[in-house]
Design a protein around this motif. Structure first.
Motif, PDB file in Angstrom:
ATOM      1  N   LYS A 193       5.928   0.432   8.364  1.00 22.74           N
ATOM      2  CA  LYS A 193       6.017   1.502   9.355  1.00 22.74           C
ATOM      3  C   LYS A 193       4.646   1.860   9.913  1.00 22.74           C
ATOM      4  CE  LYS A 193       7.143   6.390   9.894  1.00 22.74           C
ATOM      5  NZ  LYS A 193       7.625   7.617   9.230  1.00 22.74           N
ATOM      6  N   THR A 194       3.659   1.969   9.026  1.00 25.16           N
ATOM      7  CA  THR A 194       2.308   2.347   9.454  1.00 25.16           C
ATOM      8  C   THR A 194       1.734   1.326  10.417  1.00 25.16           C
ATOM      9  OG1 THR A 194       1.945   3.459   7.340  1.00 25.16           O
ATOM     10  CG2 THR A 194      -0.010   2.910   8.640  1.00 25.16           C
ATOM     11  N   VAL A 195       1.902   0.054  10.102  1.00 26.79           N
ATOM     12  CA  VAL A 195       1.379  -0.995  10.973  1.00 26.79           C
ATOM     13  C   VAL A 195       2.101  -0.998  12.314  1.00 26.79           C
ATOM     14  CG1 VAL A 195       1.138  -3.492  11.251  1.00 26.79           C
ATOM     15  CG2 VAL A 195       0.580  -2.428   9.064  1.00 26.79           C
ATOM     16  N   LEU A 196       3.421  -0.812  12.283  1.00 21.04           N
ATOM     17  CA  LEU A 196       4.179  -0.785  13.532  1.00 21.04           C
ATOM     18  C   LEU A 196       3.769   0.397  14.410  1.00 21.04           C
ATOM     19  CD1 LEU A 196       7.763  -1.731  12.279  1.00 21.04           C
ATOM     20  CD2 LEU A 196       6.279  -3.111  13.756  1.00 21.04           C
ATOM     21  N   GLN A 197       3.419   1.511  13.782  1.00 21.57           N
ATOM     22  CA  GLN A 197       3.005   2.691  14.548  1.00 21.57           C
ATOM     23  C   GLN A 197       1.631   2.491  15.190  1.00 21.57           C
ATOM     24  OE1 GLN A 197       3.315   5.714  11.485  1.00 21.57           O
ATOM     25  NE2 GLN A 197       5.177   6.554  12.405  1.00 21.57           N
ATOM     26  N   LYS A 198       0.745   1.859  14.452  1.00 23.92           N
ATOM     27  CA  LYS A 198      -0.644   1.765  14.913  1.00 23.92           C
ATOM     28  C   LYS A 198      -0.922   0.511  15.716  1.00 23.92           C
ATOM     29  CE  LYS A 198      -1.972   5.627  13.207  1.00 23.92           C
ATOM     30  NZ  LYS A 198      -2.305   6.744  14.120  1.00 23.92           N
ATOM     31  N   GLU A 199      -0.170  -0.557  15.446  1.00 19.26           N
ATOM     32  CA  GLU A 199      -0.377  -1.814  16.162  1.00 19.26           C
ATOM     33  C   GLU A 199       0.786  -2.015  17.128  1.00 19.26           C
ATOM     34  OE1 GLU A 199      -2.862  -3.751  16.220  1.00 19.26           O
ATOM     35  OE2 GLU A 199      -4.034  -3.281  14.443  1.00 19.26           O
ATOM     36  N   GLN A 200       0.658  -1.449  18.316  1.00 25.63           N
ATOM     37  CA  GLN A 200       1.757  -1.485  19.271  1.00 25.63           C
ATOM     38  C   GLN A 200       2.002  -2.893  19.828  1.00 25.63           C
ATOM     39  OE1 GLN A 200       3.728   1.174  19.875  1.00 25.63           O
ATOM     40  NE2 GLN A 200       2.537   2.254  18.320  1.00 25.63           N
ATOM     41  N   ASN A 201       0.976  -3.706  19.798  1.00 24.65           N
ATOM     42  CA  ASN A 201       1.094  -5.064  20.313  1.00 24.65           C
ATOM     43  C   ASN A 201       1.618  -5.972  19.203  1.00 24.65           C
ATOM     44  OD1 ASN A 201       0.704  -7.719  21.212  1.00 24.65           O
ATOM     45  ND2 ASN A 201      -1.039  -7.140  22.489  1.00 24.65           N
ATOM     46  N   GLU A 202       2.878  -6.372  19.302  1.00 24.48           N
ATOM     47  CA  GLU A 202       3.477  -7.182  18.243  1.00 24.48           C
ATOM     48  C   GLU A 202       2.795  -8.528  18.091  1.00 24.48           C
ATOM     49  OE1 GLU A 202       7.683  -7.472  18.567  1.00 24.48           O
ATOM     50  OE2 GLU A 202       7.986  -5.304  18.656  1.00 24.48           O
ATOM     51  N   ALA A 209      -1.999 -11.033  11.063  1.00 23.33           N
ATOM     52  CA  ALA A 209      -1.495 -10.802   9.711  1.00 23.33           C
ATOM     53  C   ALA A 209      -1.747 -12.024   8.827  1.00 23.33           C
ATOM     54  CB  ALA A 209      -0.005 -10.495   9.757  1.00 23.33           C
ATOM     55  N   GLY A 210      -2.436 -11.802   7.723  1.00 18.47           N
ATOM     56  CA  GLY A 210      -2.692 -12.886   6.774  1.00 18.47           C
ATOM     57  C   GLY A 210      -1.643 -12.905   5.679  1.00 18.47           C
ATOM     58  N   SER A 211      -1.844 -13.783   4.719  1.00 16.97           N
ATOM     59  CA  SER A 211      -0.865 -13.925   3.644  1.00 16.97           C
ATOM     60  C   SER A 211      -0.781 -12.660   2.794  1.00 16.97           C
ATOM     61  CB  SER A 211      -1.226 -15.127   2.774  1.00 16.97           C
ATOM     62  OG  SER A 211      -2.517 -14.968   2.208  1.00 16.97           O
ATOM     63  N   GLY A 212      -1.901 -11.945   2.669  1.00 16.24           N
ATOM     64  CA  GLY A 212      -1.894 -10.708   1.890  1.00 16.24           C
ATOM     65  C   GLY A 212      -0.965  -9.675   2.495  1.00 16.24           C
ATOM     66  N   PHE A 213      -1.069  -9.475   3.802  1.00 10.83           N
ATOM     67  CA  PHE A 213      -0.174  -8.537   4.483  1.00 10.83           C
ATOM     68  C   PHE A 213       1.264  -9.009   4.393  1.00 10.83           C
ATOM     69  CE2 PHE A 213       2.221  -7.387   8.295  1.00 10.83           C
ATOM     70  CZ  PHE A 213       2.175  -5.998   8.199  1.00 10.83           C
ATOM     71  N   ALA A 214       1.486 -10.289   4.627  1.00 11.49           N
ATOM     72  CA  ALA A 214       2.848 -10.822   4.621  1.00 11.49           C
ATOM     73  C   ALA A 214       3.518 -10.625   3.261  1.00 11.49           C
ATOM     74  CB  ALA A 214       2.834 -12.300   4.994  1.00 11.49           C
ATOM     75  N   SER A 215       2.772 -10.878   2.172  1.00 11.57           N
ATOM     76  CA  SER A 215       3.364 -10.742   0.842  1.00 11.57           C
ATOM     77  C   SER A 215       3.586  -9.270   0.488  1.00 11.57           C
ATOM     78  CB  SER A 215       2.476 -11.408  -0.213  1.00 11.57           C
ATOM     79  OG  SER A 215       1.203 -10.801  -0.258  1.00 11.57           O
ATOM     80  N   THR A 216       2.671  -8.395   0.942  1.00  7.55           N
ATOM     81  CA  THR A 216       2.791  -6.977   0.618  1.00  7.55           C
ATOM     82  C   THR A 216       3.943  -6.327   1.368  1.00  7.55           C
ATOM     83  OG1 THR A 216       0.398  -6.888   0.270  1.00  7.55           O
ATOM     84  CG2 THR A 216       1.540  -4.797   0.496  1.00  7.55           C
ATOM     85  N   VAL A 217       4.164  -6.729   2.599  1.00  3.45           N
ATOM     86  CA  VAL A 217       5.186  -6.100   3.431  1.00  3.45           C
ATOM     87  C   VAL A 217       6.518  -6.859   3.377  1.00  3.45           C
ATOM     88  CG1 VAL A 217       4.896  -7.291   5.652  1.00  3.45           C
ATOM     89  CG2 VAL A 217       5.313  -4.803   5.603  1.00  3.45           C
ATOM     90  N   ARG A 218       6.570  -7.925   2.590  1.00  3.42           N
ATOM     91  CA  ARG A 218       7.780  -8.762   2.529  1.00  3.42           C
ATOM     92  C   ARG A 218       9.027  -7.940   2.229  1.00  3.42           C
ATOM     93  NH1 ARG A 218      10.538 -10.875  -1.727  1.00  3.42           N
ATOM     94  NH2 ARG A 218       8.958 -10.169  -3.205  1.00  3.42           N
ATOM     95  N   LEU A 219       8.917  -6.996   1.311  1.00  3.64           N
ATOM     96  CA  LEU A 219      10.092  -6.239   0.891  1.00  3.64           C
ATOM     97  C   LEU A 219      10.616  -5.312   1.982  1.00  3.64           C
ATOM     98  CD1 LEU A 219       9.068  -5.327  -2.771  1.00  3.64           C
ATOM     99  CD2 LEU A 219      10.587  -7.142  -2.008  1.00  3.64           C
ATOM    100  N   ALA A 220       9.796  -5.059   3.002  1.00  2.00           N
ATOM    101  CA  ALA A 220      10.253  -4.215   4.110  1.00  2.00           C
ATOM    102  C   ALA A 220      11.328  -4.906   4.934  1.00  2.00           C
ATOM    103  CB  ALA A 220       9.070  -3.827   5.004  1.00  2.00           C
TER     104      ALA A 220
END
Length: 282
Positions: A193-202, A209-220
């Protein structure tokens, strides 16, 4: 062995595939609140046929793999109709409310309260994985309230699917799972949610987004229909874990604000101990 599975999503479908591999002669029927899921499960050959609970009441095993907000009602419906020799077990992520709901039922001895700690961020029959439960922990609650011969049947199934067994009382289960599962899902959803709010450009999110972000947000990417009832059922334990988590985040923020990077380093170094604890988990 005749098995009826109620709920043909990731968990129910994976039980179906695992059972077909472990017990080649098994006959599996299924039911689902979604007609689309039921048809897809048949198309994918997860089940041999669709069946109502009334038609499946004499099954050797009934597996309840539905969201936890309806699991209590379904468990009582199953207990009302099954014969003396039918094993019923569930796979839900909360146990205290379910165990309380069925405690006084005359067929309580037919039921085994279980929670295989296994899953992915995907849902539906298409998400089913034959080896989902391999080397995963399965928590069993109130085993002493299940008829011994049905305990034996359940343990044979779990062992053939490659699960490790852990016994726990329902209240302890819900408290511990709030920390090691439910909190991680909330963290993932809120990071997303935080990233979607702050990074409006998909495109920026996708490109950067690196592997760290992808693995951390996977459960979303997990199903809100499954997780909202879990948060509701385990509300008090989750609120307690959230308070501790928020306090830790606030303390970390203060360290950054005060340029106390020596303590930032020590905090992370102490937390590195988690590697030792988690070493060897798939």
């Amino acid at each position: 062995m005749k098995v009826h599975i109620i709920g043909l999503g990731l968990i129910g479908g994976s039980f179906a595939l695992g059972l077909k591999k472990a017990f080649p002669e098994v006959e599996i029927s299924g039911s689902d609140a979604s007609e689309e899921h039921l048809l897809k499960a048949q198309e994918l050959k997860l089940i041999d046929c669709a069946a109502t609970l009334e038609e499946a009441k004499d099954a050797d095993v009934v597996i309840i793999a539905v969201p936890v907000d309806v699991a209590k009602k379904v468990a009582l419906q199953v207990l009302d109709v099954v014969g003396n020799n039918t094993l019923i077990f569930d796979a839900g992520s909360t146990k205290a409310g379910l165990c309380e709901a069925i405690a006084a039922h005359p067929n309580r001895r037919n039921f085994l309260a279980a929670h295989p700690i296994a899953g992915t961020e995907f849902s539906g029959p298409e998400a089913a994985v034959e080896t989902l439960f391999l080397q995963k922990t399965n928590i069993i609650c109130e085993v002493e309230k299940t008829a011994f011969k049905l305990q034996e049947r359940a343990l044979e199934i779990f062992q053939k699917l490659g699960m490790r067994i852990r016994y726990m009382d329902p209240a302890s289960h819900d408290r511990h799972i709030a920390y090691v599962s439910h909190l991680s899902h909330i963290s993932s959803f809120m990071l997303g949610k935080t990233v979607l709010q702050k990074e409006q450009n998909e495109k920026d999110i996708f490109d950067l987004a690196g592997s760290g972000f992808a693995s951390t947000v996977r459960l979303a990417k997990s199903s809100p229909a499954m997780w909202t009832p879990i948060f509701q059922q385990n509300k008090n334990n989750i609120l307690e874990t959230l308070e501790e988590y928020i306090n830790n985040l606030s303390e970390f923020r203060e360290l950054l604000k005060n340029d106390n990077f020596q303590e930032v380093f020590r905090e992370m170094e102490r937390t590195n101990h988690i590697k030792t604890i988690l070493n060897g988990i798939n």
